[in-house]
Design an enzyme around this catalytic site. Structure first.
Site, PDB file in Angstrom:
ATOM      1  N   GLU A   1       0.816  -1.221   0.000  1.00 44.38           N
ATOM      2  CA  GLU A   1       0.000   0.000   0.000  1.00 44.38           C
ATOM      3  C   GLU A   1       0.846   1.267   0.000  1.00 44.38           C
ATOM      4  O   GLU A   1       0.513   2.244  -0.679  1.00 44.38           O
ATOM      5  CB  GLU A   1      -0.910  -0.019   1.228  1.00 44.38           C
ATOM      6  CG  GLU A   1      -1.838   1.160   1.353  1.00 44.38           C
ATOM      7  CD  GLU A   1      -2.688   1.059   2.605  1.00 44.38           C
ATOM      8  OE1 GLU A   1      -3.068   2.114   3.138  1.00 44.38           O
ATOM      9  OE2 GLU A   1      -2.977  -0.069   3.048  1.00 44.38           O
ATOM     10  N   ASP A   2       1.971   1.265   0.722  1.00 43.59           N
ATOM     11  CA  ASP A   2       2.707   2.511   0.972  1.00 43.59           C
ATOM     12  C   ASP A   2       4.093   2.572   0.338  1.00 43.59           C
ATOM     13  O   ASP A   2       4.803   3.556   0.523  1.00 43.59           O
ATOM     14  CB  ASP A   2       2.856   2.724   2.493  1.00 43.59           C
ATOM     15  CG  ASP A   2       1.509   2.953   3.168  1.00 43.59           C
ATOM     16  OD1 ASP A   2       0.582   3.413   2.489  1.00 43.59           O
ATOM     17  OD2 ASP A   2       1.399   2.667   4.372  1.00 43.59           O
TER      18      ASP A   2
END
Length: 620
Positions: free
Chosen positions: A151-152
């Site tokens: 996600e990051d």
């Protein structure tokens, strides 16, 4: 000196009143008492959750050389040491995998920081610590360390699979949020839908998500005030119910109290103070009752332990509606009896409790014969103390206790190794609440899905039975039609009536606990819009609404096509021939409709003018 046991004692989710990270006052309180003849050693289950999984404050040390320096092997081992130490004895080994997972996560998150200013890696490490303390397997811990990387960071699910294998990749992908820029306002709903679908194949996805939310709630005070309340409300409405449904009460209790503190800080503080004051007299309030119980249990040959179990703050607040004036010990805690033996010994203990203390009529709940959806088993009864105060007694066996505290995690822990764990948690459709969610949610629009999810996760309060003796949990007010859809969507769609306790009843008949319900069906039957007047459950209403909408669309398309047939017939044209030549589909696509049925439905509702459409068929 004995202390109050802050762990929870019920499937309803009650626990420590001292709040997250605090311990209840103990002076003068006989928190646990051995029943005569019982072993004097401690219970064989893990210690209470807050001792088992403390917040990670002070445990992470930045690598030598500054925040941006790559840690050496010794620094990595030092950073992961608390995680290795927290693992449950049921899940030994896996040190190399955990070190490698931490090393990859630390490298990918390097340069990212939390709102608190701490390096971002402290978050996935804390999530893994929570899961390790509960006894989760190595695969889950590695996935927890990596859960935010996709996600990051530029890391992809494919790279996770190549580096750590299919199982870890599935878990990481399952908890990865959808892109907010792409999904906009639908991102939250679609992310939850994705998690539910992933959990159908592997429930560990939900367990990781819950541990992730718990740590975010622990650090919520670093967020702006307006974000705290919104985040806490979403936690109460959507994530805490998942913890309840999985039976993981050690997570539910702390999440409840942390969200309560963020949403209503004044009420939280008032409840905390009132509970602390009430528990100062717990020894005097419960002591005489415990003395009577010890004697009577011994006479009945029951061996085990008695504990005073405080309710957690949010449970006290909800049960009393915020009215804390004169809060008594019996309103802030209850007694838990853990019996040596099996289910039969628990029923003997129930008789002993009623022989020692006056029972309150109609206040016995048997969750052993009828376990809750979340696997919880115990006997609950309310009795009158010698002082005249009513209070609750909960009875369960030692084998039931870990499941009552840890739910599905206890089954994962019992699997023993990663291979067995994967089999134990993959596709556990025996958890009927998840099957019911999956039955209706896949086609629901985002907004409808979120509303339905909130309603669908509401606790069932009615237990009906099939003729074969299977339990069907339903919300209060549910009808025979809801019962039919709970069995299977196709059974609901074809239902025409019911037999309730052997007597003919309409589909609108309300189901009560203990009713035996048989659904009468007809292969030619179909849902009716009138059913929406008495259908209660989200599953039933969603299926009926979709069928009604589909049927209405078919009727509108049929009416529109007849209009077009008449209009073309006046010009000596045959629609069937035009459809065969593809002219009807070409006209629909040119007007922006996905197909001819959608175009005909627009004609049927009047949103498309028939004259303009006829002109497309008469052009040379």
């Amino acid at each position: 000196m004995a202390t109050l046991n802050p762990a929870n004692s019920t499937g309803a989710g009650r626990g420590s009143p001292a709040g997250p990270g605090r311990r209840a006052p103990a002076a003068g309180v006989p928190g646990t008492a051995a029943v005569p003849g019982a072993p004097t050693g401690p219970l064989t289950t893990p210690p209470p959750f807050r001792r088992l999984v403390p917040p990670l404050r002070g445990r992470f040390h930045l690598p030598l050389g500054g925040r941006s320096a790559a840690p050496g092997r010794g620094d990595l081992r030092a950073a992961v040491a608390p995680l290795l130490a927290a693992r449950h004895p049921a899940c030994p080994g896996g040190e190399a995998e955990l070190l490698r997972g931490y090393e990859v996560a630390e490298r990918l998150h390097r340069g990212q920081f939390r709102k608190s200013g701490a390096p971002y890696i402290t978050h996935p490490l804390a999530v893994a610590m929570i899961l390790a303390g509960m006894g989760m397997d190595t695969t889950t811990l590695v996935a927890a360390l990596l859960h935010d990387t996709v996600e990051d960071t530029p890391y992809t699910v494919g790279e996770v699979r190549a580096d750590f294998g299919d199982e870890v990749a599935v878990l990481v992908d399952g908890v990865t949020k959808l892109d907010g820029e792409r999904w906009g306002g639908h991102a939250e709903a679609e992310t939850l839908r994705k998690i539910v679908l992933a959990a159908a194949d592997d429930l560990r996805v939900l367990v990781i998500k819950l541990a992730d939310r718990l740590h975010n709630l622990r650090t919520l005070h670093y967020q702006p005030v307006h974000k705290r309340a919104r985040y806490a409300r979403a936690s109460h409405e959507l994530l805490v119910p998942f913890a309840e449904r999985l039976g993981i009460h050690v997570l539910k209790r702390e999440m409840d109290d942390l969200a309560f503190a963020a949403r209503s800080p004044e009420a939280h503080e008032a409840t905390s103070g009132a509970v602390r004051a009430a528990l100062r007299d717990a020894g005097r309030a419960f002591g005489p009752a415990m003395a009577l119980l010890r004697g009577t249990l011994g006479e009945h040959g029951v061996r085990g332990r008695i504990e005073i179990r405080p309710s957690h703050l949010y449970a006290v607040h909800e049960s009393l509606g915020g009215d804390l004036a004169g809060l008594r010990p019996c309103e802030a805690a209850r007694l838990l009896l853990i019996v040596d033996g099996g289910a039969q010994d628990c029923y003997v203990a129930l008789g002993a409790v009623h022989a020692a203390l006056h029972p309150i009529a109609g206040q016995v709940r048997d969750h052993i014969a009828l376990p809750k959806d979340n696997l919880y088993q115990s006997l609950h009864t309310r009795v009158i103390a010698p002082s005249g105060d009513p209070f609750e007694v909960i009875i369960r066996s030692r084998a039931m206790h870990p499941v009552a505290e840890y739910g599905i995690v206890a089954h994962i822990r019992d699997a023993g190794d990663d291979a067995a764990t994967a089999h134990a948690v993959a596709g556990r459709r025996d958890l009927e609440w998840l099957s019911r969610l999956l039955a209706w949610q896949s086609g629901a629009p985002s907004a409808e899905f979120l509303d339905g999810l909130r309603a669908g996760l509401a606790p069932g309060t009615v237990a009906g039975f099939t003729a074969a003796g299977d339990t069907v949990p339903l919300p209060a007010g549910a009808t025979a039609l809801d019962f039919a859809y709970a069995l299977a969507p196709e059974i609901g769609d074809r239902s025409i009536g019911a037999l309730v306790n052997g007597r003919l009843a309409p589909l609108s008949a309300e189901v009560r606990t203990g009713n035996v319900v048989e659904i009468l069906g007809d292969p030619g039957a179909s849902p009716s819009e009138e059913w929406l007047e008495f259908a209660v459950t989200v599953q039933a209403r969603a299926h009926i609404q979709r069928w009604v909408a589909r049927r209405r669309g078919e009727d509108e398309a049929d009416a529109g096509r007849r209009r077009l047939v008449r209009a073309l017939g006046g010009r000596h044209l045959v629609l069937l021939a035009a459809e065969a030549r593809g002219e009807a589909l070409a006209a629909a696509r040119a007007l922006g409709y996905p197909g001819v049925d959608a175009m005909y439905a627009a004609l049927g509702t009047g949103s498309l003018a028939v004259d303009g459409l006829v002109a497309r068929f008469t052009r040379p």
